[in-house]
Design an enzyme around this catalytic site. Structure first.
Site, mmCIF file in Angstrom:
data_model
loop_
_atom_site.group_PDB
_atom_site.id
_atom_site.type_symbol
_atom_site.label_atom_id
_atom_site.label_comp_id
_atom_site.label_asym_id
_atom_site.label_seq_id
_atom_site.Cartn_x
_atom_site.Cartn_y
_atom_site.Cartn_z
ATOM 1 N N ASP A 35 -16.478 3.122 -7.361
ATOM 2 C CA ASP A 35 -15.046 2.906 -7.544
ATOM 3 C C ASP A 35 -14.727 1.427 -7.602
ATOM 4 O O ASP A 35 -15.513 0.584 -7.212
ATOM 5 C CB ASP A 35 -14.283 3.488 -6.344
ATOM 6 C CG ASP A 35 -14.055 4.975 -6.472
ATOM 7 O OD1 ASP A 35 -14.218 5.498 -7.578
ATOM 8 O OD2 ASP A 35 -13.715 5.592 -5.455
ATOM 9 N N LYS A 57 -10.602 3.178 -10.623
ATOM 10 C CA LYS A 57 -9.251 3.544 -11.007
ATOM 11 C C LYS A 57 -8.285 2.505 -10.466
ATOM 12 O O LYS A 57 -8.387 2.111 -9.322
ATOM 13 C CB LYS A 57 -8.863 4.892 -10.402
ATOM 14 C CG LYS A 57 -9.699 6.042 -10.899
ATOM 15 C CD LYS A 57 -9.137 7.346 -10.404
ATOM 16 C CE LYS A 57 -9.552 7.673 -8.999
ATOM 17 N NZ LYS A 57 -10.834 8.322 -8.886
ATOM 18 N N MET A 171 -2.012 2.156 0.165
ATOM 19 C CA MET A 171 -1.412 2.252 -1.180
ATOM 20 C C MET A 171 0.111 2.077 -1.118
ATOM 21 O O MET A 171 0.845 2.731 -1.869
ATOM 22 C CB MET A 171 -1.756 3.614 -1.835
ATOM 23 C CG MET A 171 -3.243 3.814 -2.020
ATOM 24 S SD MET A 171 -3.665 5.481 -2.565
ATOM 25 C CE MET A 171 -3.586 6.393 -1.018
HETATM 26 N N1 SAH Z 1 -10.989 5.443 1.186
HETATM 27 C C1 SAH Z 1 -10.344 4.147 1.395
HETATM 28 C C2 SAH Z 1 -8.892 4.156 0.962
HETATM 29 C C3 SAH Z 1 -8.707 4.310 -0.527
HETATM 30 S S1 SAH Z 1 -7.016 4.278 -0.994
HETATM 31 C C4 SAH Z 1 -10.483 3.755 2.867
HETATM 32 O O1 SAH Z 1 -10.902 4.569 3.683
HETATM 33 O O2 SAH Z 1 -10.186 2.609 3.196
HETATM 34 C C5 SAH Z 1 -6.820 2.589 -1.472
HETATM 35 C C6 SAH Z 1 -5.975 1.839 -0.455
HETATM 36 O O3 SAH Z 1 -6.764 1.510 0.679
HETATM 37 C C7 SAH Z 1 -5.441 0.519 -0.940
HETATM 38 O O4 SAH Z 1 -4.235 0.679 -1.676
HETATM 39 C C8 SAH Z 1 -5.178 -0.202 0.368
HETATM 40 O O5 SAH Z 1 -3.975 0.242 0.962
HETATM 41 C C9 SAH Z 1 -6.336 0.301 1.226
HETATM 42 N N2 SAH Z 1 -7.473 -0.628 1.246
HETATM 43 C C10 SAH Z 1 -8.738 -0.362 0.881
HETATM 44 N N3 SAH Z 1 -9.533 -1.429 1.106
HETATM 45 C C11 SAH Z 1 -8.732 -2.392 1.617
HETATM 46 C C12 SAH Z 1 -8.944 -3.732 2.044
HETATM 47 N N4 SAH Z 1 -10.155 -4.306 1.994
HETATM 48 N N5 SAH Z 1 -7.880 -4.426 2.513
HETATM 49 C C13 SAH Z 1 -6.667 -3.876 2.590
HETATM 50 N N6 SAH Z 1 -6.400 -2.622 2.190
HETATM 51 C C14 SAH Z 1 -7.419 -1.890 1.717
#
Ligand code: SAH
Length: 257
Positions: A35, A57, A171
């Site tokens: 991803d 995406k 998000m």
């Molecule tokens: N599966 C992922 C989440 C995916 S949804 C998890 O467990 O973290 C994508 C959202 O995750 C982004 O819009 C943001 O809100 C958050 N996100 C993912 N990585 C991030 C990071 N390094 N810093 C801040 N927000 C993050």
């Protein structure tokens, strides 16, 4: 015989937040499907002969629809022994890992799930922010700030407005103003502390502090870019170094305030 698909959490960014189990599976990959949020250093752990397939995406822009990803995983498992499916954070937290696992199961393909450090845990650790705090923050909720099919944000506003609940809003960048207004309308104190963390755990990490009523303006004026996680709740106030603005700015941005 079909191969196995490993649905692996790649963590929030920093490669050394991978689990040992994830690392071993990546090192044994015959093909890697990844991803947008998976950093290049993690892909480098895969053997150089293993093809890399980007199914990344961006919000509102889905180059590879989920149904195609599901079918792709099944087809790859028919050809390769070890298919690695890398997802940002944890595969089961807003990662559609459950949908992929269900599809694989229905197709009779073996799979395993390897947990990853989700963004909330990664961000909290770098800031020294407790997500729960005895007597003050007694529960933690992972919340999506993303509208499905551009519909209304249909969240449990009353539950999320409970002052003893810490919210980790994923998000939420585009809709944070609307989220804050709804929380306040349902009784959450407008002065509730909030931190917005961008690119948590990476060298590009930045953060901005505010309160519920002003955090969307602050995040915008600071120019925070995706991915951004918002952490809302009284526990944000308990960051040990909060208040030392210069130090915060230095650790978050690499620049003095
Ligand atoms: N599966 C992922 C989440 C995916 S949804 C998890 O467990 O973290 C994508 C959202 O995750 C982004 O819009 C943001 O809100 C958050 N996100 C993912 N990585 C991030 C990071 N390094 N810093 C801040 N927000 C993050």
């Amino acid at each position: 015989m079909a191969g196995i698909v490993h649905l692996i959490g790649a963590g929030p960014g920093a490669p050394d937040l991978l689990t040992l189990r994830a690392l071993r599976a990546i090192e044994a990959a015959d093909v890697v499907v990844y991803d947008r949020l998976v950093c290049p250093e993690i892909l480098d752990f895969a053997p150089s002969r293993a093809p890399r397939i980007d199914v990344g995406k961006a919000t509102g822009d889905h180059p590879v629809p989920q149904a195609r990803i599901n079918d792709l995983l099944v087809r790859l498992a028919q050809r390769y022994d070890n298919v690695v499916r890398l997802k940002g954070g944890d595969p089961l937290v807003f990662g559609r890992g459950g949908e992929e696992a269900a599809h694989l199961a229905a197709a009779g393909v073996a799979f395993s799930i390897v947990p990853g450090v989700t963004a909330a845990q990664g961000a909290a650790a770098t800031l020294g922010l407790p997500l729960t705090l005895r007597g003050t923050a007694t529960s933690l909720r992972y919340v999506t700030g993303h509208r499905q099919n551009n519909g209304a944000l249909d969240l449990d506003w009353a539950g999320l407005s409970d002052p003893s609940t810490t919210l980790a809003i994923y998000m939420g960048l585009a809709n944070m103003r609307e989220i804050a207004v709804a929380l306040i309308a349902h009784g959450r104190d407008p002065a509730t502390p909030v931190v917005a963390v961008s690119q948590a755990t990476t060298p590009q990490q930045r953060c901005a502090f505010g309160v519920l009523s002003d955090i969307s303006d602050i995040a915008a004026s600071e120019g925070l870019t995706a991915p951004v996680l918002f952490i809302v709740g009284e526990a944000v106030e308990r960051i040990p170094v909060r208040g030392e603005a210069a130090f915060i700015a230095e650790i978050c941005d690499g620049a003095p305030a």
